[in-house]
Design a protein around this motif. Sequence first.
Motif, PDB file in Angstrom:
ATOM      1  N   LEU A  78     -10.796  23.163 -11.991  1.00  0.00           N
ATOM      2  CA  LEU A  78     -10.014  21.446 -11.639  1.00  0.00           C
ATOM      3  C   LEU A  78     -10.243  21.375  -9.951  1.00  0.00           C
ATOM      4  CD1 LEU A  78      -7.957  19.522 -12.552  1.00  0.00           C
ATOM      5  CD2 LEU A  78      -6.557  20.767 -12.276  1.00  0.00           C
ATOM      6  N   MET A  79     -10.582  20.238  -9.990  1.00  0.00           N
ATOM      7  CA  MET A  79     -10.520  19.903  -8.276  1.00  0.00           C
ATOM      8  C   MET A  79      -9.999  18.110  -8.384  1.00  0.00           C
ATOM      9  SD  MET A  79     -14.575  20.576  -7.854  1.00  0.00           S
ATOM     10  CE  MET A  79     -15.349  20.139  -9.351  1.00  0.00           C
ATOM     11  N   PRO A  80      -9.346  18.848  -6.956  1.00  0.00           N
ATOM     12  CA  PRO A  80      -8.429  17.669  -7.226  1.00  0.00           C
ATOM     13  C   PRO A  80      -9.396  16.461  -7.227  1.00  0.00           C
ATOM     14  CG  PRO A  80      -9.504  18.876  -4.662  1.00  0.00           C
ATOM     15  CD  PRO A  80     -10.042  19.823  -6.385  1.00  0.00           C
ATOM     16  N   ALA A  81      -8.088  15.369  -6.860  1.00  0.00           N
ATOM     17  CA  ALA A  81      -8.891  14.504  -7.233  1.00  0.00           C
ATOM     18  C   ALA A  81      -8.944  13.543  -5.716  1.00  0.00           C
ATOM     19  CB  ALA A  81      -7.523  13.716  -7.293  1.00  0.00           C
TER      20      ALA A  81
ATOM     21  N   ALA B 225     -11.486  10.080  -0.130  1.00  0.00           N
ATOM     22  CA  ALA B 225     -11.293   9.524  -1.593  1.00  0.00           C
ATOM     23  C   ALA B 225     -10.969   9.639  -2.388  1.00  0.00           C
ATOM     24  CB  ALA B 225     -12.980  10.054  -1.234  1.00  0.00           C
ATOM     25  N   LEU B 226     -10.824   9.120  -3.614  1.00  0.00           N
ATOM     26  CA  LEU B 226      -9.856   9.497  -4.640  1.00  0.00           C
ATOM     27  C   LEU B 226     -11.180   9.467  -5.835  1.00  0.00           C
ATOM     28  CD1 LEU B 226      -7.055   6.736  -5.773  1.00  0.00           C
ATOM     29  CD2 LEU B 226      -7.011   9.325  -5.448  1.00  0.00           C
ATOM     30  N   GLY B 227     -11.836  11.241  -6.298  1.00  0.00           N
ATOM     31  CA  GLY B 227     -12.961  11.466  -6.720  1.00  0.00           C
ATOM     32  C   GLY B 227     -13.131  10.713  -7.997  1.00  0.00           C
ATOM     33  N   ALA B 228     -13.803  10.184  -7.438  1.00  0.00           N
ATOM     34  CA  ALA B 228     -15.126   8.948  -8.909  1.00  0.00           C
ATOM     35  C   ALA B 228     -16.075   9.825  -9.464  1.00  0.00           C
ATOM     36  CB  ALA B 228     -15.794   7.934  -7.565  1.00  0.00           C
ATOM     37  N   THR B 229     -16.359  11.594  -8.757  1.00  0.00           N
ATOM     38  CA  THR B 229     -17.600  12.699  -9.621  1.00  0.00           C
ATOM     39  C   THR B 229     -17.167  13.158  -8.008  1.00  0.00           C
ATOM     40  OG1 THR B 229     -19.402  12.869  -9.899  1.00  0.00           O
ATOM     41  CG2 THR B 229     -19.225  10.901  -7.934  1.00  0.00           C
ATOM     42  N   HIS B 230     -17.339  14.452  -8.567  1.00  0.00           N
ATOM     43  CA  HIS B 230     -17.018  15.553  -7.875  1.00  0.00           C
ATOM     44  C   HIS B 230     -18.418  15.979  -6.963  1.00  0.00           C
ATOM     45  CE1 HIS B 230     -13.231  14.790  -8.909  1.00  0.00           C
ATOM     46  NE2 HIS B 230     -12.426  15.811  -8.180  1.00  0.00           N
TER      47      HIS B 230
END
Lengths: 567, 567
Positions: B70-73, B105-110
């Motif tokens: 689980l990576m951060p937003a 950035a709010l995660g759109a992709t990681h």
Amino acid sequence: MRQSQSLIPTLKEVPADADIKSHQLLLRAGFIRQTASGIYSFLPLGKRVLKKVEDIVREEMDRIGANEMLMPAMQPAELWKETGRWNNFGPELMRMHDRHEREFALGATHEEVVTSIIRDEVKSYKRLPLSLYQIQTKFRDEKRPRFGLLRGREFVMKDAYSFHDSFDSLDETYKHMYEAYKRIFSRCGLNFRAVIADSGSMGGKDTHEFMVLSEVGEDIIAYSDQSEYAANIEMAPVVTTYSVPEVAQKDMELVETPGKKTMQEVADYLGHGLDQGLKAIMFKVDDQLVLVVTRGDHEVNDIKLKNLYNASIVELASEEETRQLLGAGFGSLGPVGVDNKVDVIADTAVEFVRNVSCGGNKDGYHYINVNPGRDFQVKEYADLRFIQEGDPSPDGKGTIQFAKGIEVGHVFKLGTLYAERMNATFLNDQGKANPMVMGCYGIGVSRTVAAIVEQFHDDNGMVWPTAVAPYQVHLLVLNSKNEEQASLGDQLYEELIQAGVEVLYDDRKERAGVKFADSDLIGIPNRITVGKRAADGIVEFKQRSDDEKEELTIEQLRDKFTSFIGK
Amino acid sequence: MRQSQSLIPTLKEVPADADIKSHQLLLRAGFIRQTASGIYSFLPLGKRVLKKVEDIVREEMDRIGANEMLMPAMQPAELWKETGRWNNFGPELMRMHDRHEREFALGATHEEVVTSIIRDEVKSYKRLPLSLYQIQTKFRDEKRPRFGLLRGREFVMKDAYSFHDSFDSLDETYKHMYEAYKRIFSRCGLNFRAVIADSGSMGGKDTHEFMVLSEVGEDIIAYSDQSEYAANIEMAPVVTTYSVPEVAQKDMELVETPGKKTMQEVADYLGHGLDQGLKAIMFKVDDQLVLVVTRGDHEVNDIKLKNLYNASIVELASEEETRQLLGAGFGSLGPVGVDNKVDVIADTAVEFVRNVSCGGNKDGYHYINVNPGRDFQVKEYADLRFIQEGDPSPDGKGTIQFAKGIEVGHVFKLGTLYAERMNATFLNDQGKANPMVMGCYGIGVSRTVAAIVEQFHDDNGMVWPTAVAPYQVHLLVLNSKNEEQASLGDQLYEELIQAGVEVLYDDRKERAGVKFADSDLIGIPNRITVGKRAADGIVEFKQRSDDEKEELTIEQLRDKFTSFIGK
């Protein structure tokens, strides 16, 4: 999972910026990595533990009839403006705007969103009570993120909200939540206390914090050694009964105490115990000056003072104000001869002292042989001090002990505050509109993971309780290049998986020492080691929490499998 | 769950701003509510379906050895600047800053976050390959959010990333992911196709989109009626074989075609079929002008044109540019007599036409009886047109059909692009540093929920496939005030729960008509109705997907329980 195909990057060294054990061990054992200050990535092992805790929370929420939902992280500013929290929440609330310059808060909590949904969808008492919860990433821009998962800026929370047509109904749900919380933290293996807490300025009534006992906790808990009683130290009433010592009252005398300021210095100088001196501190209670007197071995609890005066703000008076009014500085204040200048109030214990010392209201002087009633007047005696270890428990059972705690959960009776501000009303059975009564209930899920590590580790690493362990069994092949070992390892791995056991299989081409050290660090409860006796069909079994090792035949090991399943 | 204690706010009316069935039904059946434009709250039923889909995804990812994390937003801007996407991603990337003015950035992709973790933790080919995935809320600031969960701004995705020491290793994981995706969407009950897609400008190699067939889809899929072949219409090569008609070549002639501009108008005016005319369109291919000729019944596929020239940009030339070079406007262009002015290229089919018409390069005039080779020269014949329904399938099996599709998944061979930009290298078995080879694999989890509804509904509501249904059984008591009905309902509810069946129990004090309508709307696969014959121990059983009802004794019903379990 084969360890060779997973991402478990263990570290030998303690990371420099990790101050507490849980932070150090979660990093060292490869459970988490920092992506930015206070923002972490959960690597595979960390995610597995997180999910185990989530599943326990989910089961216990479902059991009491709460409905799981999922509200968005992005919350329109308009909702937060309705409750006034857009301005009041402070910089901890993360804010942003979209491409059309519309303002949003990133969910730190969801009272506004859930209340907006319920006010639109629930109109009648017939649809109440209603309990809703979610398990979700939350955002809070902590000024100083620290202690790894204990105080981060992006973290996983369970937040629940209940809606009611009466306070009685709220009380009932609150009780169910309270019991569910006890089951959740018990199932996580934690040593915790449900602690009476301060409902603060939220307009709420009852509130309990669930505290995991730990030296790194930031709160002090006063708990009974013989009952379930526990309270935040600020909240515990003192129920000690005092008695007047059978001594003759001596003549009061003003004596020089040159340079002696603290209670301890004065007591030592005058040759008596701390409890034979009186402490006097001047407070400003909503701008009124009040002199508060306690025994020298007691500390003023300003929340009790605040409640006594039903005040908004309690703060210490400045030394200048003190000197101006009473003619002396902090080290020499006392209640004698000042009741015409300031309210003098005292802790209950003060009424029962005899022949004690107190400040002389003249720098460098103290009175000795002071007696209340005779030598000074008190406007009101009340419970004004912090409870102490050794005091009787307020519930009448046992004696108070102190412990530090990490807050992992919070149950709170919100009352009608949010419903009133957001106009969330229901029609009662008379067809009359009333504001809904609400409760809210939080659990710090990622924080709970860290709290478990704080309670369950030793010098070699983590020691996971079975219910929340990332795997149930750690299977080690000491020499992966040895065909007998590798083949027995592969066979056992397949068998364990077939038997439904969660197993991490260390099939890496690493030295045995590395594998043992990593295994202790990771802390999976049961370890099976395939080593030199593989050729004889003998493996070693050891529990992480136990020093004892036993050699087992494959058949004996198979008998053990069943005990791993479903735990 | 007792329906009286849940939040299932059904709506009779179709919400005004919901254009497609899934959006309408998810709102009407109380599965979701909009919190802001393109941002939804999942109410209890919606959350249950979401979780079912998530669990299927999780099982299939785990099955192929991918590691959940689980990576951060919140992602530091610095990482996005390393790949250049902080500037290139456009306004779809949500941006914000913290209290210290640090940009996120709010995660759109990681890709950035996961690559930054792997470059720090994985140094050797011995730790590769590695597959990681997460199921998480993503943010994308769509310019025009629409169609409910199909195109939102905050949504749930599964994103996976794989890391390799070679392209062969990537190929293998890609294949496993591809197969896992097929199992996932099959288990969701969906009618879908794995479609060859454009790898675009991402520097990738192979890529497939998983498309759920649906009229509301925004992409057109060309698929074989006799094989698994399917491609985005842009990607399908034309393998039709043409032959020259056995006719004598007539004399070319310039004729007036007053006001006739479209192919259809010209064909009708000249009295021949669309395939007996030639279409000529002028393109600017990286600033070079090119006249592209196809048959009148064919359409130019600009991606094929772009690939033929290995160009970056392909766009239509302006009418002004056209007139300047060839002396005529859009409706009168043709290949005759222009090969000294501009490259003339033509689709393969053009070589096989005889005695056809084409634009006269003079406004209001067309040539007739034109023949390639004799009347105009072509620099290169190539496959330049879109495939059409009826064309042979490119894999040689069957005939092409068209369908519209909703993209629910995407597998993509990224290659070394990200690793090179972020300096993510590993040491190979020779001790030499190489950039890691990567793949990425996405599934729109919340979009999949909507796609299921698009495929599974009727006039009365949703019709959930069992594997993703919010509950397995909907238990209705028609008259909750009737004691026999209520008591039998309660008894069955308890029995079903004890038997491990997921059951929604409509115990509300509502009219029977309301309950039946809500039940159809919600679409749980199996319905048990306790009505007037409760006193005789008779209930009604009906499947949502079926019109047939049957009356069952309690004993017969119990026999059915087993069939609900574990589905």
